[in-house]
Design an enzyme around this catalytic site. Sequence first.
Site, short mmCIF file in Angstrom:
data_model
loop_
_atom_site.label_atom_id
_atom_site.label_comp_id
_atom_site.label_asym_id
_atom_site.label_seq_id
_atom_site.Cartn_x
_atom_site.Cartn_y
_atom_site.Cartn_z
N ASP A 1 0.81 -1.11 0.47
CA ASP A 1 0.28 0.03 -0.31
C ASP A 1 1.01 1.09 0.14
O ASP A 1 1.07 1.92 1.32
CB ASP A 1 -0.79 0.05 1.31
CG ASP A 1 -1.89 0.86 1.21
OD1 ASP A 1 -1.52 1.84 0.56
OD2 ASP A 1 -2.55 1.04 1.93
N HIS A 2 0.91 1.63 -1.11
CA HIS A 2 1.83 2.49 -1.26
C HIS A 2 1.78 4.15 -0.11
O HIS A 2 2.90 4.70 -0.01
CB HIS A 2 2.53 3.00 -2.41
CG HIS A 2 1.60 4.12 -3.21
ND1 HIS A 2 0.11 4.04 -3.97
CD2 HIS A 2 1.71 5.24 -3.77
CE1 HIS A 2 -0.38 4.82 -4.24
NE2 HIS A 2 0.70 6.06 -3.73
N HIS B 1 -6.21 2.60 1.00
CA HIS B 1 -5.01 4.23 1.85
C HIS B 1 -5.53 4.91 2.62
O HIS B 1 -5.28 4.62 3.95
CB HIS B 1 -4.85 4.87 -0.10
CG HIS B 1 -4.27 4.45 -1.21
ND1 HIS B 1 -3.67 3.20 -0.70
CD2 HIS B 1 -4.32 4.42 -2.33
CE1 HIS B 1 -2.67 2.87 -1.94
NE2 HIS B 1 -3.23 3.85 -2.71
C1 BG6 Z 1 -3.56 4.58 -6.50
C2 BG6 Z 1 -4.36 4.43 -7.76
O1 BG6 Z 1 -3.22 2.81 -5.58
O2 BG6 Z 1 -2.86 5.52 -5.94
C3 BG6 Z 1 -4.94 5.55 -8.47
O3 BG6 Z 1 -5.08 2.76 -7.84
C4 BG6 Z 1 -4.28 6.72 -7.53
O4 BG6 Z 1 -6.02 5.64 -8.83
C5 BG6 Z 1 -2.88 6.39 -7.05
O5 BG6 Z 1 -4.51 7.53 -8.33
C6 BG6 Z 1 -2.85 8.27 -5.75
O6 BG6 Z 1 -0.93 7.76 -5.29
P1 BG6 Z 1 -0.84 9.40 -4.83
O7 BG6 Z 1 0.47 8.81 -3.83
O8 BG6 Z 1 -0.46 9.83 -6.14
O9 BG6 Z 1 -1.90 10.18 -3.87
#
Ligand code: BG6
Length: 490
Positions: free
Chosen positions: A177-178, A240
Amino acid sequence: NDNQTALIMIFGATGDLAKRKLFPSLYKLFEKDKLSKNFAVIGVARRPLTNDEFQQSIKESVKTAIEKEDRIDEFASHFYYHSHDVTDSASYAALKNMASDLDNHYQLNGNRIFYLAMAPEFFGSIALHLKSDGLTDVRGFKRLVIEKPFGHDLESAKELNDQIRTAFSEDEIYRIDHYLGKEMVQNIEVIRFANAIFEPLWNSRFISNIQVTSSEILGVEERGRYYENSGALRDMVQNHLLQMVALLAMEPPIRLNTEEIRSEKVKVLRALRPIEGEEVNKYFVRGQYDEGTINGKTVPSYRQEPMVAENSNTETFVAGKLLIDNFRWAGVPFYIRTGKRMAAKSTKIVIQFKDVPMNLYYQTEQPLNPNLLVIHIQPEEGVTIHLNAKKAGTGMEATPIKLNYANKGIDGINTPEAYEKLLYDCMRGDATNFTHWDEVALSWSFTDKISDVWENHVDESFPNYKSGTMGPKCSDELLEKDGYFWWPVT
Ligand code: BG6
């Protein structure tokens, strides 16, 4: 440190994630000497490429992402390519030979990381093949890194989990989960548990509500096919947003290790009040973007995007009110919202404290502002505390002031990207910032009840918010009902 020695196999090595995030992040680790000389990467993907062509693409992707790439040739020389058929055992056998050769050549101690950065429909069968074709029989450690989406709902997530569990044990699985790799998401715990002033206030007696916003300017881009079956609830809330809520709400862990932190997060998810049936539309609202103007440019509606149905019922915006039924949080709403094509790219957490028992500063007829603690996740990284202080001059009026801390400004360092930290954690064997199966399952079981209702009821109001705004009106009404409003995040 032996652990940073590994063979990394990236499935989906010609894909977007590998190019934009994984290769540049690996390069950064390499440049900081956090990757030992003993490492090798096998890029695995369908299309035929020579090692040279693959190495060339590595260099390009690193150069696009990073200004200084002095050691790029040395770095790229560790990369190899295998053109793969995910369903064919012979292809896995060839991959296995390549892996053993590299293991010997680079003295990798039989350590292997399998990184699945490709279409999720193949996750399960790849894991099964890795085992049945012998790629997971190694002397060293074996770890599976798996990107989202981890299933489409609880049932499919279970099925996928069962498949990968035949080849890897739970503690060998690193579910990405980045958001958990973001500097300021990791900072939530430190702010909470390393400061004496917050903990006594961190509960229903002193906090009136918590707001978590993750808004994007981008639309669905080229991902219409995936997104039509996903929507914002599955794409952002299930993972997230619920992860951020868990970090905000959890009890202090008895120790800062993987097991203890995860177990506290799991308890929050278990305490989350299930919202189902008729309740869904009281606690959650959805939106879909219409045309609009962003940075002076007209952008199309969601329904006009490629691979999107012209009468699509998919939500590109979600706002919801969560309740955590435990001693600490009883009665405190956690409002969450996320959406595409909104007014700003911004992830922020606002903790709103309850008002003082009485306002002594009414001369101005202005109500006192409540105290807020704002955690800026992105694009700025920092913390702001909103207080009231005396307005300079002869009177005794109160005026709002802000105490600001900017993460970047002060240390003068660019905090590493999420993927750099997560890759490093995986190589060291630290799974704290990855999601445990229990968290995944509880999150799906929460969002499934909402999807059930939404999928069976077409939202006639779609599209219901203009691109470039903060979402549909019903999102503001959700808070107004409770006497609150969304604190601005732009
Ligand atoms: C991803 C989603 O997990 O997170 C995308 O699949 C989204 O749709 C992205 O754009 C958002 O990540 P960040 O790091 O740009 O907030």
